[in-house]
Design an enzyme around this catalytic site. Sequence first.
Site, short mmCIF file in Angstrom:
data_model
loop_
_atom_site.label_atom_id
_atom_site.label_comp_id
_atom_site.label_asym_id
_atom_site.label_seq_id
_atom_site.Cartn_x
_atom_site.Cartn_y
_atom_site.Cartn_z
N GLU A 420 -8.74 -2.48 9.14
CA GLU A 420 -8.98 -3.80 10.59
C GLU A 420 -8.33 -5.50 9.74
O GLU A 420 -8.71 -6.04 9.25
CB GLU A 420 -10.12 -4.36 11.30
CG GLU A 420 -10.85 -3.07 11.37
CD GLU A 420 -11.60 -3.40 12.85
OE1 GLU A 420 -11.86 -4.49 13.18
OE2 GLU A 420 -12.07 -2.31 13.76
C1 FAD Z 1 -11.44 5.72 7.07
C2 FAD Z 1 -10.01 5.15 7.08
C3 FAD Z 1 -10.30 4.88 8.83
C4 FAD Z 1 -8.79 3.77 9.32
N1 FAD Z 1 -8.72 3.62 10.69
C5 FAD Z 1 -7.62 3.14 11.21
C6 FAD Z 1 -7.46 3.02 12.59
O1 FAD Z 1 -8.10 3.45 13.50
N2 FAD Z 1 -6.09 1.95 12.99
C7 FAD Z 1 -5.71 2.22 12.51
O2 FAD Z 1 -4.44 2.16 12.56
N3 FAD Z 1 -5.83 2.29 11.06
C8 FAD Z 1 -6.75 2.77 10.24
N4 FAD Z 1 -6.66 3.11 8.85
C9 FAD Z 1 -5.93 1.61 8.32
C10 FAD Z 1 -6.16 0.71 7.41
O3 FAD Z 1 -5.97 -0.29 8.01
C11 FAD Z 1 -4.72 0.71 6.26
O4 FAD Z 1 -5.16 1.45 5.64
C12 FAD Z 1 -4.82 -0.74 5.52
O5 FAD Z 1 -4.63 -1.28 6.88
C13 FAD Z 1 -4.16 -1.10 4.54
O6 FAD Z 1 -3.26 -0.85 4.99
P1 FAD Z 1 -2.71 0.87 3.60
O7 FAD Z 1 -3.08 1.54 3.59
O8 FAD Z 1 -1.45 0.69 3.71
O9 FAD Z 1 -2.31 -0.96 2.37
P2 FAD Z 1 -0.92 -1.17 1.71
O10 FAD Z 1 -0.88 -2.13 3.03
O11 FAD Z 1 -0.23 -1.07 0.87
O12 FAD Z 1 -2.12 -2.01 0.50
C14 FAD Z 1 -2.10 -1.29 -0.60
C15 FAD Z 1 -2.70 -2.88 -1.45
O13 FAD Z 1 -2.29 -3.62 -1.42
C16 FAD Z 1 -2.68 -5.30 -0.94
N5 FAD Z 1 -1.55 -5.87 -0.32
C17 FAD Z 1 -1.00 -5.41 1.18
N6 FAD Z 1 0.33 -6.40 1.36
C18 FAD Z 1 -0.35 -7.49 0.62
C19 FAD Z 1 0.38 -9.20 0.54
N7 FAD Z 1 1.66 -9.37 1.14
N8 FAD Z 1 -0.40 -10.07 -0.85
C20 FAD Z 1 -1.18 -9.26 -0.96
N9 FAD Z 1 -1.72 -7.80 -1.21
C21 FAD Z 1 -1.33 -7.18 -0.35
C22 FAD Z 1 -4.13 -4.99 0.33
O14 FAD Z 1 -4.43 -5.31 0.35
C23 FAD Z 1 -3.77 -3.91 -0.30
O15 FAD Z 1 -5.20 -4.23 -1.43
C24 FAD Z 1 -8.23 3.28 8.64
C25 FAD Z 1 -7.96 3.93 7.20
C26 FAD Z 1 -9.17 4.28 6.67
C27 FAD Z 1 -9.70 4.75 5.48
#
Ligand code: FAD
Lengths: 604, 253
Positions: A420
């Site tokens: 979220e």
């Molecule tokens: C159990 C689980 C349930 C989920 N449920 C849903 C769901 O129902 N629907 C859905 O759509 N998604 C869902 N997700 C996805 C979740 O919302 C994403 O994993 C989350 O938004 C982070 O995206 P990412 O994993 O691609 O990480 P990334 O975006 O790749 O981020 C990796 C790291 O980099 C940091 N980062 C990224 N960009 C920046 C920036 N500009 N500046 C500083 N730091 C940054 C982030 O904070 C993080 O620490 C779920 C994930 C899990 C694990």
Amino acid sequence: MTTANCIEESKKNQENHENPSEKTEKKTKKKAPFSFMKSAFAGDIAEEIIFPYPQQSKEEKEETQLFLKELDKFCRENIDGAQIDLDAKIPPEVIQGLADLGVFGLTVPEEYDGLDVSYTFFCQAIGIIPRYCASLAATVVAHLSIGTKALYMFGTEDQKKRYYPKLVTGEWIAAFSLTEPQAGSDASGIKTSAKLSEDGKHYVLSGEKIYVTNGGFASFFTVFAKINSGDEEEKGFTAFIVTKDMHGVSIGKEEKKLGLKGSSTTPLLLDNVKVPVDNILGQKGKGFKIAMEVLNTGRLGLGGICAGGVKKAIEGSVQYATQRRQFGMSLSEFGLIQKKIARMGVLTFAMDSAVYLTAGLADRKDIDFSVESAICKVFTTECAWEIINETVQIFGGSGFIADYPYERALRDARITMIFEGTNEILRLFIALAGMRNVGEYFKKLGQAINQPLQSLGFLYEYFSGQVISSFVKEKINNASAQLSSEAAIVQKYIPLLNQAVEKSIRTHKKEVIHQQFILERVANMAISIYTLAACISRVDSSLRQGKTEADLDQEFTMLKTYAFIAEASLQENYQSLTNNCDKEIQKVSAFLCAAEGYPLPDVI
Amino acid sequence: MKIVVCVKRVPDTATKIKVGAEGNVIDTKDVEFIPSPYDELAVEYAVRIQENQSDVEVVIVTLGPAEASTEKVLRRCLAIGANRAILIESAGTDHDPYVIASALANTIKEESPDLLLFGIQAIDDDYGQVSSITSALLDMPLLWGVSEPLELGGSTVKGRCEVDGGVEILESSFPCAASIKGSITDIRMCPLIKIRRASKKEIKNVSAQLEDSALSVEKLELPAERVGGRIVGQGADAVPELFRLLREEAKVL
Ligand SMILES: Cc1cc2nc3c(=O)[nH]c(=O)nc-3n(C[C@H](O)[C@H](O)[C@H](O)COP(=O)(O)OP(=O)(O)OC[C@H]3O[C@@H](n4cnc5c(N)ncnc54)[C@H](O)[C@@H]3O)c2cc1C
């Protein structure tokens, strides 16, 4: 969500606030007040927004309490969290029981046989479930808070008629599907495409979604995709209702996870899925705004879950600390354990205060609470993590052993800081959404600089600080006298927040959006200001209801302790704006990245 | 058929009880109140009768302070499915059983129910007398301690009542009263929609001229806190010391 997205998101929320729905406009006629925190960034203490602390009506309170009791009893008697974690599956009877209680109707309008409860009610209700099983709580909120929320906010009557009958009974479970392999935080990078069919009746969706909560058993998906079209209006992305029975929809393998093992997380594969044009949610091209508004309320719900869930960990900690004896004394007699227990209580007090203040603001429907809900999400998820971590510590070795529920709680809590909107992204959002408001002001100032003659008065006023003091309120007048020393902290740091923001905009201009070290400190200041202000307003309202300081001994003591914690954090973040080792941090990080690991040899 | 169910509000069994400053009443500040569990079963049972027969009205009567916590107890009964409720306003609920019974009887008389139900006893003072006195004042026969669902005929009621060492099968004509034991039914889950409907049902407040209680509580005391056990020694040598302590300290011998 990238930094640019943060600004985008903050704009959307502002637009939303500037055009309140017609209904509320007619009812109130008055211009809706602005957001408390966005005002704070401008140096204005919009105290009328947070005083008095929101209260449920007597009828609603009664209804809430009777329901919470019923829900708690059901959960206590029917949910085995440890077994659900082991089986990685929630028994269908549990879902059915919740459905029978009306849980799946909590956020459905009454005309569709729902109960349409307030956010204040909702947050309390979903705060019960994680005390028994966090996986179940995640399943329920993925359905209520995000899966069906776009239908609630933007669905047409026809769409609601079609889908609510199955959703309200829990027969159909819903999911929210935004994330893709290449687009997580940077949601605008999604690749799932939607192409209008030749007969104009369908959009053909193709793409791969991942990490869909409830994916394994959901029948209703709110899916975000980009329409392939030359039309400017339709660019950006669009929200679609996709149902499992549509040809071309398939669900990938269950992910194995660190925690929330009982909840389902799967990919959703869309292979030329024909989605009727009637299944578009809201306007074409407005999907980003829809996603952000859904997540905005979703984050508040997550606040409710964390604030509620930790109470179980506290109960366990206190029970253990009073019974377990070492060195001839119970653990609770040791100062270091008392410190942990007290901090758990005080943080929970602040979490509750912030969540239910924000829920009350959300229930007014005429106010922008986007920054406040992001604050609640960051604050409560980090407090919950700390509280559960300290619970494990109080239990010592037993905390690590799976016979006790705390290793599971710790695993389950970890994800809340990631989904979220990660807490990093939300800190950027908090800072930038607040700054945008101040930025607008600077734009006006920019015009003044271009037209020096006409605007001389304006400039003069600004630099002498008169503009600020002429329309900005710098004092809290509403808080009771007994709360003056806590109110003074808020009063001191709101202008400092404003100064910090103005100075960084002046120094970095547009580049300020990339100054993450600054943005984080600004966001941390905002978090402390809002949570402390919420605690003050809460105690103030209890005083105004006729309670005395003696009656409120517990609340006063918690408030004083939290004020101390908040002030220390404000001081630290404010001072480190100027006194820091940011340059060194950047360099060290660069050393490691360049070395592809730790750059120095092992010390012999 | 009209069924009146008498319900008493009692402190929630999970509440930590504190004795008030006067020393003879419970400090009700911060106390959660619930319908006394046997009374709640009587309400549930009445609602089940209503569900299986046409034209049954279920009315709740309680005596207690006119405040939110009493109203919540009544809403709970209305959420189970009762049609309406009457609150006989009184400062507290700590009157003697005769005083309570006469106030109840006065109000119930006006309702002229066919069936009057009670829980067998309230779980706070455990007097267990209100059902007997109220039905006597109303001249209604009482089936005391009914343990299984009643057989409701056209003009008669038959009930299985548990008495010490046996079972009595009692039969009465209408109107009649019955006090209910725990085994008669069980409480079902109450969905939110029923709670919401209950919020629209009528609660009528009536005032009561209460007689003076003949019985009064002199003093309330919390049970002494239990202290942990102690090992006084090991083997035969410890026996004399154990006897001494049992005699002198524990005073059980
Ligand atoms: C159990 C689980 C349930 C989920 N449920 C849903 C769901 O129902 N629907 C859905 O759509 N998604 C869902 N997700 C996805 C979740 O919302 C994403 O994993 C989350 O938004 C982070 O995206 P990412 O994993 O691609 O990480 P990334 O975006 O790749 O981020 C990796 C790291 O980099 C940091 N980062 C990224 N960009 C920046 C920036 N500009 N500046 C500083 N730091 C940054 C982030 O904070 C993080 O620490 C779920 C994930 C899990 C694990």
